[in-house]
Design a protein around this motif. Structure first.
Motif, PDB file in Angstrom:
ATOM      1  N   SER A   1      60.343  94.486  60.615  1.00  0.00           N
ATOM      2  CA  SER A   1      61.367  95.019  61.509  1.00  0.00           C
ATOM      3  C   SER A   1      61.226  96.338  62.160  1.00  0.00           C
ATOM      4  CB  SER A   1      62.659  94.421  60.832  1.00  0.00           C
ATOM      5  OG  SER A   1      62.722  95.058  59.593  1.00  0.00           O
TER       6      SER A   1
ATOM      7  N   GLY B   1      60.574  97.631  65.760  1.00  0.00           N
ATOM      8  CA  GLY B   1      61.619  98.583  66.366  1.00  0.00           C
ATOM      9  C   GLY B   1      60.776  99.882  66.959  1.00  0.00           C
TER      10      GLY B   1
ATOM     11  N   PHE C   1      66.186  95.350  72.282  1.00  0.00           N
ATOM     12  CA  PHE C   1      66.244  95.095  71.064  1.00  0.00           C
ATOM     13  C   PHE C   1      66.843  93.874  70.715  1.00  0.00           C
ATOM     14  CE2 PHE C   1      65.590  99.773  71.439  1.00  0.00           C
ATOM     15  CZ  PHE C   1      64.832 100.019  70.594  1.00  0.00           C
TER      16      PHE C   1
END
Length: 374
Positions: free
Chosen positions: A85, A89, A272
């Motif tokens: 993650s 990101g 996102f």
């Protein structure tokens, strides 16, 4: 003395081709020309190398840090979800920074250099010119994404993430980069200076990524209203000075309830959120969020906002250890959020393309003062 001037209608383009006429040969011609210019550019190659090194460094540091932490813990919980993650990101964040530079000067840059008119007087339609430039910018952005795939795959080694998640992530990142390129292309056709179109593109991305969540938070007082709710609460009159444990019972209280289900859609267009909500998780999002998976945390949060308050509340069980709560935990909706957000983003990109095509129509009825034609 007045003179009547008759304005002749715009003559059709050669071959009867309209503004939105498309052909594979025309698209390929513009795309190849644009890509050749980018390949010859030293800045693009340098940016690609820097991208590769930075993403690799972040992946190495996060993997090493969590590998050490996982080694110190006897539980041996998989740390791949957290590392994956973080890398996803970071790649998306860098993509939002780099992609506008690939398209925000595609049209006004050529106009200032005097090369745009050369394309406009050919048999190429405005749609072919715009879509060809968009395809070239998107391919250049995808090169950065391809350079990140080895590190995304490496992040899977820690466990907790499936290969299907990698495929979904790459697909969503590619679509988001395409939307950003389309928005930048639209501003490039409207604004005369490349710096101005780049700034407007960044402001648009900032509005979708940061401003809309801020508006969502600022609307909390507006979407909060008093409401009578059944509450599992301590019996009335209990002073907490008594030696016996209090009894819990159902009561009705007027409490302030936040109706987040009315404004959740403000979070949907966030890139996102789109990438996180599209992840096929290997377990319950709430459990994965507790384990530190940021994508699962974001997915659970936005779906919780879409669910809203369910009604009954428990004010007693956490104060009385022996009491079993009759209040059912909140069942977060399994309805997807990312299709709504991606749909909005695609409409935003399509608007940029439509604006750019209309601005390249010839003959042009009006041009801003100082605009170079050839």
């Amino acid at each position: 003395m007045s003179v009547d001037v008759e304005v002749a209608p715009a003559a059709p383009r050669a071959g009867g081709r309209g503004t939105w006429s498309l052909s594979w040969h025309g698209l390929r011609t513009v795309t190849v020309l644009e890509l050749r210019q980018r390949v010859r550019s030293t800045r693009w190659k340098t940016a690609l190398v820097v991208w590769f090194l930075v993403v690799g460094l972040i992946t190495l540091l996060t993997t090493g840090a969590f590998a050490i932490l996982a080694g110190d813990e006897p539980s041996g919980e998989p740390f791949g979800g957290m590392v994956y993650s973080i890398v996803v990101g970071f790649v998306l964040f860098l993509g939002l920074l780099v992609a506008p530079t690939l398209s925000s000067g595609a049209i006004n840059g050529d106009r200032n250099a005097g090369t745009l008119a050369t394309l406009q007087v050919t048999l190429l339609s405005p749609a072919e010119i715009v879509l060809g430039k968009l395809a070239a910018a998107w391919i250049a952005a995808l090169a950065f994404l391809v350079a990140s795939i080895p590190f995304l795959a490496w992040a899977l080694v820690g466990g907790g993430v499936s290969w299907l998640a990698l495929l979904t992530t790459v697909l969503m990142l590619a679509l988001v980069l395409g939307v950003v390129c389309a928005v930048g292309l639209g501003f490039s056709a409207v604004v005369g200076k490349t710096s101005g179109s780049a700034v407007l593109t960044y402001l648009t991305l900032g509005g979708v990524t940061a401003v809309l969540p801020i508006v969502f938070a600022l609307l909390v007082p507006v979407t909060t209203s008093p409401q009578e709710v059944r509450v599992w609460d301590v019996e009335p009159g209990y002073t907490w000075e008594e030696t016996e444990a209090p009894e819990c019972e159902w009561q009705t209280h007027e409490v302030d309830v936040w109706h987040s289900e009315r404004t959740w859609w403000l979070l949907a267009p966030n890139p996102f959120v789109v990438v996180a909500d599209a992840q096929p998780l290997t377990g319950d999002p709430e459990t994965l969020a507790d384990d530190g998976n940021l994508l699962a945390l974001l997915q659970y949060g936005v779906r919780y906002a879409r669910t809203g308050e369910t009604g009954e509340q428990d004010w007693c069980s956490y104060m009385v250890d022996s009491a079993d709560s009759p209040v059912e935990p909140v069942r977060v909706t399994d309805q997807l959020v990312w299709p709504w957000g991606l749909g909005f983003d695609l409409l935003l990109g399509a608007a940029g393309v439509v604006v750019a095509v209309n601005r390249l129509r010839v003959p042009t009825a009006h041009l801003p003062q100082g605009t170079r034609v050839a």
